[in-house]
Design a protein around this motif. Sequence first.
Motif, short mmCIF file in Angstrom:
data_model
loop_
_atom_site.label_atom_id
_atom_site.label_comp_id
_atom_site.label_asym_id
_atom_site.label_seq_id
_atom_site.Cartn_x
_atom_site.Cartn_y
_atom_site.Cartn_z
N GLU A 199 -6.13 -5.05 11.02
CA GLU A 199 -4.95 -4.25 11.10
C GLU A 199 -3.88 -4.60 10.34
N ASN A 200 -3.64 -6.01 10.28
CA ASN A 200 -2.41 -6.33 9.57
C ASN A 200 -2.88 -7.11 8.25
N SER A 201 -4.29 -6.80 7.88
CA SER A 201 -4.69 -7.13 6.66
C SER A 201 -4.30 -8.56 6.46
N CYS A 202 -4.60 -9.53 7.37
CA CYS A 202 -4.16 -11.10 7.27
C CYS A 202 -4.83 -11.59 6.23
N ASN A 203 -4.23 -12.33 5.19
CA ASN A 203 -5.09 -12.78 4.10
C ASN A 203 -5.42 -14.38 4.42
N PRO A 204 -4.82 -15.07 5.45
CA PRO A 204 -5.45 -16.30 5.66
C PRO A 204 -6.48 -16.13 6.64
N TYR A 205 -6.66 -15.06 7.48
CA TYR A 205 -7.60 -14.81 8.30
C TYR A 205 -9.06 -14.49 7.51
N PHE A 206 -8.64 -13.95 6.67
CA PHE A 206 -10.04 -13.49 5.65
C PHE A 206 -10.57 -14.78 4.88
N TRP A 207 -9.43 -15.44 4.48
CA TRP A 207 -10.07 -16.90 3.83
C TRP A 207 -10.91 -17.50 4.64
N GLU A 246 -4.14 6.07 13.36
CA GLU A 246 -3.84 6.26 14.83
C GLU A 246 -2.66 5.33 15.46
N GLY A 247 -2.83 4.03 14.94
CA GLY A 247 -2.20 3.05 15.50
C GLY A 247 -0.37 3.11 15.12
N ASP A 248 0.17 2.60 16.04
CA ASP A 248 1.60 2.58 15.83
C ASP A 248 2.07 2.11 14.57
N HIS A 249 1.35 1.09 14.13
CA HIS A 249 1.85 0.28 12.81
C HIS A 249 0.99 0.71 11.74
N GLY A 250 -0.02 1.56 12.04
CA GLY A 250 -0.98 2.04 10.92
C GLY A 250 -0.42 2.52 9.61
N ALA A 268 -0.97 4.21 7.55
CA ALA A 268 -1.34 5.77 7.10
C ALA A 268 -0.85 6.66 8.36
N ARG A 269 -0.12 6.09 9.17
CA ARG A 269 0.22 6.82 10.30
C ARG A 269 1.12 8.20 10.05
N TYR A 270 1.91 8.20 8.92
CA TYR A 270 2.63 9.37 8.77
C TYR A 270 1.58 10.70 8.05
N TYR A 271 0.44 10.18 7.89
CA TYR A 271 -0.38 11.14 7.39
C TYR A 271 -1.57 11.52 7.91
N LYS A 272 -1.39 11.26 9.39
CA LYS A 272 -2.33 11.90 10.26
C LYS A 272 -2.91 13.52 10.11
N ILE A 273 -3.80 13.86 10.37
CA ILE A 273 -4.34 15.00 10.08
C ILE A 273 -4.38 16.03 11.45
N ASP A 274 -3.81 16.97 11.57
CA ASP A 274 -3.54 17.77 12.57
C ASP A 274 -4.87 17.87 13.57
N SER A 275 -4.99 17.40 14.53
CA SER A 275 -6.24 17.89 15.55
C SER A 275 -7.57 17.12 15.08
N ILE A 276 -7.21 16.35 13.90
CA ILE A 276 -8.66 15.66 13.43
C ILE A 276 -8.31 14.26 13.50
N ARG A 277 -9.19 13.39 13.86
CA ARG A 277 -9.01 11.91 13.91
C ARG A 277 -9.54 11.44 12.62
N ALA A 278 -9.02 10.60 11.94
CA ALA A 278 -9.42 10.08 10.58
C ALA A 278 -9.45 8.75 10.47
N ALA A 279 -10.28 8.03 9.77
CA ALA A 279 -10.31 6.57 9.70
C ALA A 279 -9.71 6.24 8.26
N GLY A 280 -9.37 5.04 8.00
CA GLY A 280 -8.95 4.73 6.51
C GLY A 280 -8.43 3.34 6.22
N LYS A 281 -8.39 2.72 5.19
CA LYS A 281 -7.84 1.36 4.98
C LYS A 281 -7.07 1.57 3.60
N THR A 282 -5.90 1.19 3.52
CA THR A 282 -5.07 0.90 2.36
C THR A 282 -5.49 -0.30 1.54
#
Lengths: 419, 608
Positions: B362-370, B510-514, B516-530
């Motif tokens: 969720e935080n796209s943490c570079n050290p974690y993925f290293w 859907e998350g508070d810090h997501g 793409a949280r401003y681009y939620k689609i009305d009545s449809i749950r979507a999943a994404g990754k920037t």
Amino acid sequence: MIGAPNRIAKIDWISLVLYLSLMLIGWVMIYSAVYDEDHSNIFDLSQRYGKQLLWIVLALLLGFIVLLIDAKFFNALAIPIYILVMLMLVGVLLFGSTIAGSKSWFQIGGFAIQPAEFAKFATALALANYLGKLNRDMQKWQTQAIAFLIISLPALLILAQYDTGSAIVFGVFILVLYREGMSGAILVIGMIAAALFLITLYTDKYYVIIGLVVLFGLLLFFIKRNKSTILKLVSLLLIVSAFIFSVDYVFENVLEAHQKTRINVLLGLETDLMGAGYNVNQSKIAIGSGGLTGKGFLQGTQTKYNFVPEQSTDFIFCTVGEEYGFVGSTAVIVLYLMLFIRMILLAERQRSSFSRIYGYGITAVMFFHFAINIGMTIGLVPVIGIPLPFLSYGGSSLWAFSLMFFVFLKQDANRLNIL
Amino acid sequence: MINKNLSGRKRVIILVFSIVAIVFVVKLFFLQVVDQSYKLSSQNNVLRYITQYPARGKIYDRNGILMVYNEAAFDLLVVPQQVKKMDTSAFCRLLDIDQEIFSERLHKAKSYSRYRPSVFLEQITKEDYGYIAEKLYQFPGFYFQARTLRHYPQPIAAHVLGDVGEVNRANIDKDSYYKTGDYIGKSGIERFYEKDMRGHKGLKIVMVDVYNREKGSFQDGRYDTMPVSGSDLIMGLDAELQAYGEALMQGKTGSVVAIEPATGEILSLITSPSFDPNLLVGRIRGENYNKLQHDSLKPLINRAISGSYPPGSTFKMVNALVALQSGAITENTRFSCQGKLSRPIRCTHDHNSPLALLEAMENSCNPYFWNTFRSTLNNPKFPNHKDAYDFWFKLLGNMGLGHPFNTDIPFELSGNIPSRDYYDKLYRGSWNALTVRSLSIGQGEILLTPLQLANLAAIFSNQGFYYPPHLIRAIKNDTSYHSPFTEKIETGIDAKHFEIVKQSMLDVFEGDHGTARYYKIDSIRAAGKTGTVQNPHGEDHSMFIAFAPYDEPQIAIAVVVENAGYGSTWAAPIASLMMEKYLKGCSTRKALEKRMMEANFHQKTKKP
């Protein structure tokens, strides 16, 4: 006087049947050559085949009239007829119309008549009249000169009309002179001249002369070497060399461009299938594609779809070759040969010199037309636009040949009345 | 009379006659019986083999909307032999050509043949044809011959559909079906399905006369064959979605690819900038092709399949999945992050430490993925880190990365996943996780095409498998046809490992810090990754992958906007609008839609 039925009964039926056969074959060939689906009736007078039938009927009518006329009439009037035709040849130069590049036609209403066609008839008459006189000696140079004059006057007048083809025809009267006693050497010399002509055109004139010098040099070893023979040989060499130079000169400076091209195409020195060689190439394709037995009546695509130019006139033999094949073409050639030989035999049985010489004259003319015309369609002779006797479309030529033929038939029928 | 024995000379004369006749007969024998070539020449003269061109197959979208059809066009032919003296200047005005062109073309036709027709002016449109045909009677020797031209009712999907052009020498040498002047599919669907769409040419044999006028059919048409029309194709593409996506992408360089996860059918394949496919048809083709080729924005490149981008953050989920599958980590494995002080890769985000996988994604943490990537390569399960790298490489390959899908999209590139051999050569055999650490965050040598990115989204939504992305779903009126690209491909990663990936992607919307949280689609749950991909040539590329609806995915999508900055600002809203359009038929967010469509980055893109 002998009654009309009798007069006709004595005519030579063999040659008449040959003549009629060729004419009917010609009519059917013209039908094939210019066949038009919209006018498929062979009697349709708006089409060439309908017209040709009309010309045939008129030719037969003309022939019938000739048979009714007294046989002596033609000998008696030979010179006046000759003079009249010569005047017409002059007239056509002055007042004639030009058709296909030749100023050789009189336009009368819808008809066009070509005096040159009748000049052959008149020349045969005049020559027969002149040489047929008693005690005429062909060995005398005066006789030969006058005979040559009679022949060359119409030839020159026709040449002046730019109708080279018809003018060349007059050369064939040499055969008549030969028959009447002129030295056979003239034929041999003629052939050697023709051979030298061709060799000169094929190669460079200087090579030919060098070759001849070598040949004459070699000859010197095999003959008696005295002053007179050497002198004779050297002068002969000079004459031949002069001839070769003149051939070159004539070819380069006298012949028209299209005539040069036609000769070059024939000799294979030039290939131009879209231009000058087009006619002959298409003509050979037409005849060659006929095969052994031909494509059948009206099935000739080369002629029906106009690939061969002048297919109803000068190239009528293509239709025979394409639709009836080797068998048909050979049959037509055999018919002609039979007719010519029959006419020679008839000429030989004449009691009067006039009839014999006249018979030889017209046979030679017909033979020459036959040889040049068919030779041209199969690519053995340069393109020279002269019709095939009795087969080609056209009133003038059909009437002229029929007139020649029937006058001779009349002479023959009357032969026994001459003492 | 002097002549005594002259009558003997008749034999000489008869001999001359006979020799001539014999020569003729012999010559005729060779001409007619021996030599067969004249028969052929006579046929060549008279027979014309007229090709009957079949109608090329049409193309429909998944909803039956016609995308490509044939329109009549006319070639103006000339038979030089039949051309009479005429008013050339009037003729040139009629055709709108120069006098020079007129004489040049006529000369060319003459040198080909005076008697056979050759093309004087190509592909005259229906409209011009009507006008010219009316006056053509004044100009004998000129004729029209009907041909067909492709026509595109909507100016979209140029790269997908591809174009049709005249065959070249190589085409003819390869397949004898083609003759000079024939058309062949040059790119896209037209190229791949050429054999289905071209149909079969028919042949009509006619007889012509010397003027090339038709005189009827040869042997009543016994040897004639009828042309068979080409097959009509039905695409998986949604024309409306494609048009909408192209509108959203105008003024931007990049690509949008949408796939139906359950089938692998491509719903939209957008590359931008693009062009109107009608530009590459007919007489204007050559000139327009030249223009497009020299356009600095390179509209002829299909970025959806040949644009290669470092995947950036979107790739972290791939690394997570490989690590989970190999057992290097579990979803509860925690690594610490020192933020900007982290080594060897620093973190740009502000978050708790240490953190577990979901939080790291969720935080796209570079050290974690290293750390994840290092654990994968140093997994004691494998004899050494290179074998572990092979495992990683293999699973990536299973996900369609590093190689083309080889379906019905010509000229697809493979992107780039460096192999073990590549690094062995580069570092002379001596390398380890640290050496190739960029791979852990989707940078370095890794390159993915937008199509591969979209397919990744499909794999995530399917939880472990995919169908090769392809364009054509069916052939019209041919129930026996089955696309050869419908074989399910397993990635070898267990479905359960995808749960946490999907969860993290859901939180992006859907998350508070997501992001793409401003681009939620009305009545449809979507999943994404920037993804925000650093780009040495200019501004970052904005990237987003997504799928929706979350529970029953119907669309998986990847959006790349070159040099646009953050993934969340451009790629994410475009993906969101696309998904909404596809799932609901229209968008309710008109302001957002307008802002996206009007955004123009082409001034920002560095031009070479």
